[in-house]
Write an enzyme that holds these catalytic residues in place. Structure first.
Site, PDB file in Angstrom:
ATOM      1  N   ASP A  19       0.811  -1.225   0.000  1.00 13.92           N
ATOM      2  CA  ASP A  19       0.000   0.000   0.000  1.00 13.92           C
ATOM      3  C   ASP A  19       0.844   1.276   0.000  1.00 13.92           C
ATOM      4  OD1 ASP A  19      -2.172  -1.792   0.373  1.00 13.92           O
ATOM      5  OD2 ASP A  19      -2.014  -1.623   2.552  1.00 13.92           O
ATOM      6  N   GLU A 226     -11.353   0.141  -3.797  1.00 12.01           N
ATOM      7  CA  GLU A 226     -10.581   0.669  -2.655  1.00 12.01           C
ATOM      8  C   GLU A 226      -9.337   1.391  -3.178  1.00 12.01           C
ATOM      9  OE1 GLU A 226      -9.421  -2.738  -0.293  1.00 12.01           O
ATOM     10  OE2 GLU A 226      -8.126  -3.533  -1.870  1.00 12.01           O
TER      11      GLU A 226
HETATM   12  O1  FUB Z   1      -3.318  -3.630   3.260  1.00 12.33           O
HETATM   13  C1  FUB Z   1      -4.642  -3.836   3.695  1.00 12.33           C
HETATM   14  C2  FUB Z   1      -5.609  -3.481   2.613  1.00 12.33           C
HETATM   15  O2  FUB Z   1      -5.331  -4.264   1.453  1.00 12.33           O
HETATM   16  C3  FUB Z   1      -5.536  -2.066   2.120  1.00 12.33           C
HETATM   17  O3  FUB Z   1      -6.109  -1.137   2.991  1.00 12.33           O
HETATM   18  C4  FUB Z   1      -6.206  -2.228   0.820  1.00 12.33           C
HETATM   19  O4  FUB Z   1      -6.082  -1.130  -0.052  1.00 12.33           O
HETATM   20  C5  FUB Z   1      -5.539  -3.471   0.298  1.00 12.33           C
HETATM   21  O5  FUB Z   1      -4.293  -3.209  -0.301  1.00 12.33           O
END
Ligand code: FUB
Length: 330
Positions: A19, A226
């Protein structure tokens, strides 16, 4: 890490990282990643396998330099309101202060967004005692605009709980919209001058197709899932994000930071692992995409590694699609 880092290689190998939010601060590229733990976890749609507890700040002097790990910048135990799962963070600079924005589950297991401050881009960061009032869900990304106004973008489906906030309050068993209904968009708000609260009420961003029609929830190739990121190029705001179930980074553009955004196309084709998450930053003459995959761990969902690659625009402002493994054996 003592080895110079090249494009499309893990920028660090002594720990798992994911991330990546990259920014140029004080003449270097600083990277604010999640810190994946080296533990075996059962993968599920709720994201329980992403059980992170702290953040390390990384930096690169330039492309081809050694990546420096500045050590632990913030730990879960120092955040009074947070119970678990410190997921994707971002950082911003304003008021002579560096701000670290991060999601975590509170003591009721609801994801909230917190903020911590430091005089240095590498931390350590001191958290505010409570989460940002009115915050929810995951994956904060902050844009400080040329006029000094700052905007925060956030939200994620499934484990990120965005579906549960459609009425404005948390409904634990709420489902997402029907396939034929408009998809849920990321949430955006202007930040207050002190960067510690929302100045405006958080609002859902609209993402539409070239005809102005909303992208539908069943359109999994294009709908928001997301990991929002907003950057500016040639006077346009570029909103890029993960499509989740179809594992792609795509983008939409607008003349206004709060949209509506018009869908454009793909930035990054699927990587090794389920999640894909990115940021885009200009450094000197080049633009870079920071992203992660699970290649370092041989594919484990919860053990990812940050990489970067050059990002190029066409003359018309479109972003050229990146195929990260084109000439590589992974
Ligand atoms: O790393 C945890 C979660 O997985 C993140 O918040 C999302 O964007 C995905 O990458």
């Amino acid at each position: 890490m003592t080895k110079p880092v090249q494009q499309n290689e893990p920028i660090v190998t002594h720990m798992y990282s994911a991330d990546p939010s990259a920014h140029v601060f004080e003449g270097k590229i600083y990277i604010y990643p999640s810190h994946d733990l080296d533990q075996e976890m059962i993968s599920n749609d709720n994201g329980d396998q992403y059980n992170m507890e702290d953040y390390h700040v990384l930096s690169l002097e330039e492309e081809g330099s050694v990546c420096v790990d500045h050590g632990e910048a913030l730990h879960l135990k120092d955040v009074p309101w947070a119970k678990q799962q410190m997921w994707a963070p971002d950082a911003a600079y304003k008021n002579n202060t560096y701000y670290l924005y991060f999601p975590a589950r509170d003591h009721d297991d609801i994801f909230r967004i917190g903020v911590a401050t430091s005089a240095s881009p590498s931390g350590p960061f001191k958290p505010e005692p409570d989460y940002i009032p009115g915050s929810f869900s995951i994956d904060p990304a902050v844009l400080v605009d040329d006029d000094g106004k700052a905007y925060i973008y956030f939200g994620g489906l499934w484990g990120g709980q965005l579906e549960k906030w459609q009425t404005g309050t948390f409904i634990g068993d709420a489902e997402g919209p029907d396939a034929a209904a408009p998809a849920l968009g990321p949430i955006a708000a202007e930040l207050s001058e002190d960067m510690l609260s929302f100045k405006s009420e958080p609002k859902e961003l609209s993402i539409v197709d070239g005809n102005g029609d909303p992208i539908l929830a069943g359109d999994e190739e294009r709908r928001y899932f997301e990991g929002p990121w907003v950057h500016k190029y040639n006077g346009y705001y570029y909103l890029s994000y993960s499509t989740g179930t179809t594992h792609t980074i795509v983008y939409a553009i607008s003349k206004n930071p709060l949209g509506p955004y018009v869908y454009q196309g793909k930035i990054l084709t699927p990587v090794v692992g389920w999640t894909t998450h990115h940021s885009i930053v200009q450094f000197k003459e080049k633009w870079y995409l920071f992203y992660h995959d699970s290649s370092l761990s041989g594919g484990a969902d919860n053990k990812r590694c940050v990489k970067f690659t050059e990002l190029k625009y066409g003359d018309d402002g479109t972003i050229q699609t990146i195929h990260p493994y084109k000439d590589a054996i992974v």
